[in-house]
Design an enzyme around this catalytic site. Structure first.
Site, short mmCIF file in Angstrom:
data_model
loop_
_atom_site.label_atom_id
_atom_site.label_comp_id
_atom_site.label_asym_id
_atom_site.label_seq_id
_atom_site.Cartn_x
_atom_site.Cartn_y
_atom_site.Cartn_z
N HIS A 1 0.04 -6.63 0.54
CA HIS A 1 -0.66 -5.38 0.19
C HIS A 1 -0.47 -4.38 1.33
CE1 HIS A 1 -3.78 -2.52 -0.76
NE2 HIS A 1 -4.45 -2.82 0.34
N GLU B 1 -9.31 -8.94 1.68
CA GLU B 1 -8.72 -8.99 0.33
C GLU B 1 -8.28 -10.42 -0.03
OE1 GLU B 1 -9.22 -6.55 -1.41
OE2 GLU B 1 -9.08 -4.72 -0.22
N GLU C 1 18.99 2.24 -8.88
CA GLU C 1 18.83 0.79 -8.81
C GLU C 1 17.40 0.29 -9.07
OE1 GLU C 1 21.01 -0.82 -5.50
OE2 GLU C 1 22.87 -0.13 -6.42
N HIS D 1 -5.20 4.06 -3.46
CA HIS D 1 -5.38 3.09 -2.38
C HIS D 1 -4.04 2.55 -1.84
CE1 HIS D 1 -7.80 -0.52 -0.65
NE2 HIS D 1 -6.58 -0.56 -0.17
N HIS E 1 -0.26 0.33 2.22
CA HIS E 1 -0.64 1.69 1.82
C HIS E 1 0.52 2.67 2.01
CE1 HIS E 1 -4.90 0.38 3.45
NE2 HIS E 1 -4.63 -0.19 2.29
O1 2HA Z 1 -8.19 -3.35 5.42
O2 2HA Z 1 -5.92 -2.68 3.25
O3 2HA Z 1 -7.56 -3.04 1.22
C1 2HA Z 1 -7.16 -3.91 4.77
C2 2HA Z 1 -6.95 -3.26 3.47
C3 2HA Z 1 -8.01 -3.35 2.46
ZN ZN Z 2 -5.78 -1.64 1.40
#
Ligand code: 2HA
Ligand code: ZN
Length: 270
Positions: A139, A116, A169, A210, A141
């Site tokens: 980033h 990414e 909050e 995602h 999940h």
């Molecule tokens: O593999 O989260 O979006 C890493 C990730 C791809």
């Molecule tokens: Zn990801």
């Protein structure tokens, strides 16, 4: 030269990836982080004239030419960062044309930066254009935010209002709200460009089905932003199927705006 494994930015990166894994936000090789470093600070730990390898970035970001980033590696597991930082992390400098990443440290098994990387670098450029203090793009999940994108409207006003209503909050922590991208193929320049565009007016962008992108001035702030949004989503997922008897009203949120000196995104409150 000082020991790079003791650099504050390295220690903080290792703690953050470890903590994110412990939160369940980064299963297997899920998630990635990039941290903008100060050149002067890097020079305390590395000979910046010594380039180990040049890796094509796959895009062009001249705004970031000459900048240094500590980034997580592609295919690497957050849970392993603490045991082998030099394999799972790397420090790169973008060339002046912003098209090549020069590896100065790390990825010692021959690896390279996260898949990414385009979304990260384009998001850094976008955030820096509106906030010169921004240093982090993160980033991951988180389960409840992800779950919410399966059952909630992806309209940014509606999605933001629901999150704001879940914890008092929230509007204080992310008054600009969250942006939402529909499902797109990850790892591409297209999702990178779309994410960067979304990052211009908010530090949080949900990737439907995602995960989420967060940005901020340091790892703590960025972690805390995602943590707060994820907590709100968790409450939503606990109550969404139940009759709502009480809720945070727009009037209450206006009181919070006044008390904490923040302003919710224009048009998001009635
Ligand atoms: O593999 O989260 O979006 C890493 C990730 C791809
Ligand atoms: Zn990801």
């Amino acid at each position: 030269m000082k020991n790079i494994l003791e650099a504050p930015f390295m220690v903080e990166m290792i703690r953050t990836t470890t903590n994110m894994y412990a939160h369940g936000w980064d299963e297997r090789n899920g998630g990635n982080i990039s941290l903008l470093l100060d050149e002067a600070e890097v020079k305390e730990y590395l000979d910046t004239d010594h380039v180990i390898r040049a890796i094509p970035a796959g895009f062009s970001a001249p705004e970031l030419g000459g900048k240094y980033f500590l980034v997580t590696g592609t295919g690497k597991y957050f849970k392993n960062v603490q045991y082998a930082p030099d394999v799972n992390l790397g420090i790169v400098r973008l060339t002046e044309d912003g098209e090549t990443a020069e590896l100065l440290w790390g990825f010692s098994d021959g690896g390279k930066f996260t898949s990414e990387f385009p979304a990260h670098m384009m998001s850094h450029a976008a955030r820096l254009s509106v906030d010169p203090e921004n240093r982090v793009v993160m980033h991951c999940h988180p389960a409840n935010l992800l779950a919410m994108t399966y059952v909630h409207s992806l309209d940014e006003r509606e999605f933001t209002r629901t999150l704001w209503q879940m914890c008092t909050e929230c509007i204080v922590v992310f008054p600009e709200g969250v942006n939402v991208l529909p499902w797109m193929l990850c790892g591409t320049n297209e999702i990178g460009e779309a994410t960067a565009e979304k990052m211009k007016n908010a530090r949080l962008t949900v990737w439907a089905l995602h995960g989420i992108y967060g940005a901020g001035k340091d790892l703590d702030e960025t972690f805390g932003l995602i943590e707060t949004a994820e907590k709100a989503a968790e409450i939503y997922m606990k109550i969404a199927h139940l009759p709502r008897v009480n809720t945070l009203t727009d009037d209450m949120m206006h009181q919070l705006e006044e008390r904490f000196g923040v302003k919710g995104r224009e048009g998001f409150l009635d």
